[in-house]
Write a protein that holds these residues in place. Sequence first.
Motif, mmCIF file in Angstrom:
data_model
loop_
_atom_site.group_PDB
_atom_site.id
_atom_site.type_symbol
_atom_site.label_atom_id
_atom_site.label_comp_id
_atom_site.label_asym_id
_atom_site.label_seq_id
_atom_site.Cartn_x
_atom_site.Cartn_y
_atom_site.Cartn_z
ATOM 1 N N ALA A 1 0.855 -1.184 0.000
ATOM 2 C CA ALA A 1 0.000 0.000 0.000
ATOM 3 C C ALA A 1 0.892 1.236 0.000
ATOM 4 C CB ALA A 1 -0.932 0.007 1.208
ATOM 5 N N ARG A 2 0.274 2.397 0.077
ATOM 6 C CA ARG A 2 1.052 3.637 0.070
ATOM 7 C C ARG A 2 1.854 3.808 1.360
ATOM 8 N NH1 ARG A 2 0.335 8.426 -2.889
ATOM 9 N NH2 ARG A 2 -1.600 7.558 -3.726
ATOM 10 N N GLU A 3 1.287 3.315 2.483
ATOM 11 C CA GLU A 3 1.948 3.522 3.767
ATOM 12 C C GLU A 3 1.678 2.348 4.699
ATOM 13 O OE1 GLU A 3 -1.610 6.348 5.568
ATOM 14 O OE2 GLU A 3 0.219 7.265 4.757
ATOM 15 N N ALA A 4 2.436 2.292 5.784
ATOM 16 C CA ALA A 4 2.316 1.206 6.752
ATOM 17 C C ALA A 4 1.066 1.377 7.612
ATOM 18 C CB ALA A 4 3.559 1.163 7.642
ATOM 19 N N GLY A 5 0.531 0.247 8.056
ATOM 20 C CA GLY A 5 -0.634 0.290 8.928
ATOM 21 C C GLY A 5 -1.391 -1.021 8.888
ATOM 22 N N GLU A 6 -2.684 -0.938 9.087
ATOM 23 C CA GLU A 6 -3.583 -2.093 9.018
ATOM 24 C C GLU A 6 -4.796 -1.685 8.209
ATOM 25 O OE1 GLU A 6 -6.068 -4.038 12.408
ATOM 26 O OE2 GLU A 6 -4.079 -4.996 12.469
ATOM 27 N N ARG A 7 -5.327 -2.625 7.433
ATOM 28 C CA ARG A 7 -6.382 -2.240 6.506
ATOM 29 C C ARG A 7 -7.345 -3.390 6.275
ATOM 30 N NH1 ARG A 7 -4.551 0.954 1.139
ATOM 31 N NH2 ARG A 7 -6.493 0.931 -0.054
ATOM 32 N N GLU A 8 -8.592 -3.035 5.960
ATOM 33 C CA GLU A 8 -9.604 -4.040 5.632
ATOM 34 C C GLU A 8 -9.252 -4.703 4.305
ATOM 35 O OE1 GLU A 8 -13.784 -2.877 4.478
ATOM 36 O OE2 GLU A 8 -14.169 -3.659 6.499
ATOM 37 N N PHE A 9 -9.407 -6.020 4.271
ATOM 38 C CA PHE A 9 -9.011 -6.805 3.097
ATOM 39 C C PHE A 9 -10.071 -7.873 2.868
ATOM 40 C CE2 PHE A 9 -6.608 -10.163 0.931
ATOM 41 C CZ PHE A 9 -5.828 -9.450 0.033
ATOM 42 N N PHE A 10 -10.371 -8.140 1.613
ATOM 43 C CA PHE A 10 -11.408 -9.111 1.266
ATOM 44 C C PHE A 10 -10.744 -10.373 0.714
ATOM 45 C CE2 PHE A 10 -13.283 -4.898 1.022
ATOM 46 C CZ PHE A 10 -14.386 -5.063 1.854
ATOM 47 N N THR A 11 -10.932 -11.470 1.430
ATOM 48 C CA THR A 11 -10.256 -12.718 1.104
ATOM 49 C C THR A 11 -11.265 -13.799 0.724
ATOM 50 O OG1 THR A 11 -8.740 -14.419 1.955
ATOM 51 C CG2 THR A 11 -10.294 -13.480 3.515
ATOM 52 N N SER A 12 -10.767 -14.831 0.049
ATOM 53 C CA SER A 12 -11.598 -15.984 -0.277
ATOM 54 C C SER A 12 -10.683 -17.117 -0.710
ATOM 55 C CB SER A 12 -12.582 -15.658 -1.409
ATOM 56 O OG SER A 12 -11.920 -15.641 -2.660
ATOM 57 N N ARG A 13 -11.256 -18.310 -0.845
ATOM 58 C CA ARG A 13 -10.475 -19.432 -1.359
ATOM 59 C C ARG A 13 -10.004 -19.144 -2.779
ATOM 60 N NH1 ARG A 13 -13.052 -23.436 -2.554
ATOM 61 N NH2 ARG A 13 -15.187 -22.829 -2.131
ATOM 62 N N GLU A 14 -10.770 -18.343 -3.513
ATOM 63 C CA GLU A 14 -10.360 -17.938 -4.859
ATOM 64 C C GLU A 14 -9.416 -16.753 -4.708
ATOM 65 O OE1 GLU A 14 -13.565 -17.345 -7.549
ATOM 66 O OE2 GLU A 14 -14.587 -19.191 -6.970
ATOM 67 N N SER A 15 -8.160 -17.034 -4.418
ATOM 68 C CA SER A 15 -7.210 -15.984 -4.064
ATOM 69 C C SER A 15 -6.989 -14.978 -5.182
ATOM 70 C CB SER A 15 -5.877 -16.606 -3.665
ATOM 71 O OG SER A 15 -5.369 -17.415 -4.709
#
Length: 279
Positions: A161-175
Amino acid sequence: MSGYWPAVRASLRRVLARLADFARHVRGLAAAGDTTGARARIVLAALWLLARDKARWLPPPPVRLRTVRHGRTVRFRVGDYQDLEVMRELYVDGEYDVPLPERADVVLDLGANVGLSALDFRARYPEATIYAVEPDPLAFAKLERNVRGDAGIHALNVAVAREAGEREFFTSRESVVSGFERTRDFQETINVRTCSVDAIVAELGVGEIDVLKLDVEGAEGEALAGFTGLRAVGCLVGEVHLDMLGTSPEAFYAAHLEGFEVSTHLREAHRCTFTAVPR
């Protein structure tokens, strides 16, 4: 009853057409195999993983496959049917079979997915040190299995990402559809650690980068904006997700790759692949 048999015949034709489409698709996947046995194994893997996709109660034994890339045998594992799609893109369609430097000592693979791109770089550059960066925890677990035993491939579970931190991410078996944006209803929401490319390079102790591969599901602009060492990279290769960024190849190149000679190799409505070298 007059309409019964015509309806049955129509349904049967649809089933047969779908089976024919599937057979053509599997034959395309099997083209990755370098021997009759390897191709047969890919066909069996496709049938098994598709069955598992529909019936998750089936046991998940690791499926080991092989192919030949750049004159060298590549052995890898797949755990879901979508992993075979990644295999097809890289090893059959040759998504990154584009002009790259003949020699590379350091490769930075941003968006390494399940590790097939890192293995492809290993076949292409047998002496290189390869850094494989992947945010999705499900894909990263497969990546670690695929590169285990290769001391020259280093894996890092972080999102670019642009900078360090923590962010919401959308995951699934279909990577292949995981990322910062929700693109499928079945995706689950998690939080992931984020880093700029500058921070990743510092954390990994990366020196000069000969090849930088970029495939980060719509975060391409952020990734390049967070990399002050971009001009020192020998060559970039990657994919721009045009639909997610709401841009065109030309606009993306002008905004993020000023000072580079850029070549577009595959151009579709929703994405393009490119290489770029400093002018």
